[in-house]
Design a protein around this motif. Sequence first.
Motif, mmCIF file in Angstrom:
data_model
loop_
_atom_site.group_PDB
_atom_site.id
_atom_site.type_symbol
_atom_site.label_atom_id
_atom_site.label_comp_id
_atom_site.label_asym_id
_atom_site.label_seq_id
_atom_site.Cartn_x
_atom_site.Cartn_y
_atom_site.Cartn_z
ATOM 1 N N ALA A 123 -21.844 -71.185 -83.391
ATOM 2 C CA ALA A 123 -20.777 -71.434 -84.379
ATOM 3 C C ALA A 123 -21.377 -71.713 -85.760
ATOM 4 O O ALA A 123 -20.881 -71.207 -86.777
ATOM 5 N N LEU A 124 -22.439 -72.489 -85.805
ATOM 6 C CA LEU A 124 -23.056 -72.816 -87.103
ATOM 7 C C LEU A 124 -23.724 -71.592 -87.716
ATOM 8 O O LEU A 124 -23.654 -71.379 -88.931
ATOM 9 N N ARG A 164 -19.591 -83.531 -87.812
ATOM 10 C CA ARG A 164 -18.577 -82.506 -87.530
ATOM 11 C C ARG A 164 -18.033 -82.714 -86.118
ATOM 12 O O ARG A 164 -18.738 -83.181 -85.233
ATOM 13 N N LEU A 189 -17.047 -80.245 -84.108
ATOM 14 C CA LEU A 189 -17.072 -78.926 -83.457
ATOM 15 C C LEU A 189 -17.008 -79.004 -81.928
ATOM 16 O O LEU A 189 -16.278 -78.244 -81.291
ATOM 17 N N THR A 218 -22.522 -74.500 -80.057
ATOM 18 C CA THR A 218 -22.525 -75.114 -81.386
ATOM 19 C C THR A 218 -23.466 -74.357 -82.316
ATOM 20 O O THR A 218 -23.138 -74.096 -83.482
ATOM 21 N N ALA A 228 -22.802 -68.544 -87.220
ATOM 22 C CA ALA A 228 -21.740 -67.617 -87.629
ATOM 23 C C ALA A 228 -21.180 -68.006 -88.993
ATOM 24 O O ALA A 228 -20.832 -67.141 -89.803
ATOM 25 N N GLU A 229 -21.107 -69.314 -89.268
ATOM 26 C CA GLU A 229 -20.529 -69.700 -90.577
ATOM 27 C C GLU A 229 -21.546 -69.570 -91.699
ATOM 28 O O GLU A 229 -21.159 -69.501 -92.860
ATOM 29 N N ALA A 230 -22.846 -69.543 -91.399
ATOM 30 C CA ALA A 230 -23.869 -69.388 -92.443
ATOM 31 C C ALA A 230 -25.063 -68.628 -91.874
ATOM 32 O O ALA A 230 -26.114 -69.209 -91.616
#
Length: 194
Positions: free
Chosen positions: A93-94, A75, A77, A90, A96-98
């Motif tokens: 962010a990860l 990725r 990112l 990072t 937050a998406e899962a």
Amino acid sequence: MASRARGLFGGTFDPPHLGHMAAARAAIDALGLDELVVTVAGEPQQKAAKPVASAALRDEMTRAAFDGIAKVVVRDLELRRGGPTYTIDTVEALLAEAPEDALVLVVGADAAAAMGSWHRADDLARLVEVAIVPRPGPAAPAVPEGFSVKEVAMAPVDLSSTAVRAALREGADPASMVPPGVIRVLLTHRMYAP
Ligand code: ATP
Ligand code: MG
């Protein structure tokens, strides 16, 4: 969807080498990961010197290195974010998406030893488990204070990007140091050449 086990493996990858590949494979197997997110650092914070290769070429090499390795997703990112690369950004962010997925941070023993000084280390320790991959070098792997740590068993691989660059400048054959996809990128762009 049921929760998954995800890993994060970040690096400068200047260039990616067979030690990185071994570490990624060992972590996926030992930790039973459903996905290993590999990220290329834009402006690495722990390095005294700037990367030799551009972010775009390090990204191209990293994609070539991990192409076809099951479970790995490269990725961008950290490159898209711009500015200094902090692992905590990072991780957030990860997560937050899962949010339902567990996240394990995969690091080599040298990086593990430095984690106490990473940006927002206490938040990082709260949010992720750390999986430490052995690396040749002095002493037993340091366990960063406050972190929940697992050790990944692997035969240590005596390679670093710094040593690979030096060997390539001396005209060494890249085949024993980097995966085949990376060799193609090196040749195409005449990277780290004598
Ligand atoms: P450099 O010499 O530029 O520092 P490097 O080989 O250490 O390069 P990095 O991109 O700095 O590579 O490392 C990214 C991650 O991969 C770090 O967690 C590092 O500890 C790990 N790593 C690098 N090489 C190995 C190796 N040979 N075995 C296990 N882990 C490694
Ligand atoms: Mg390093």
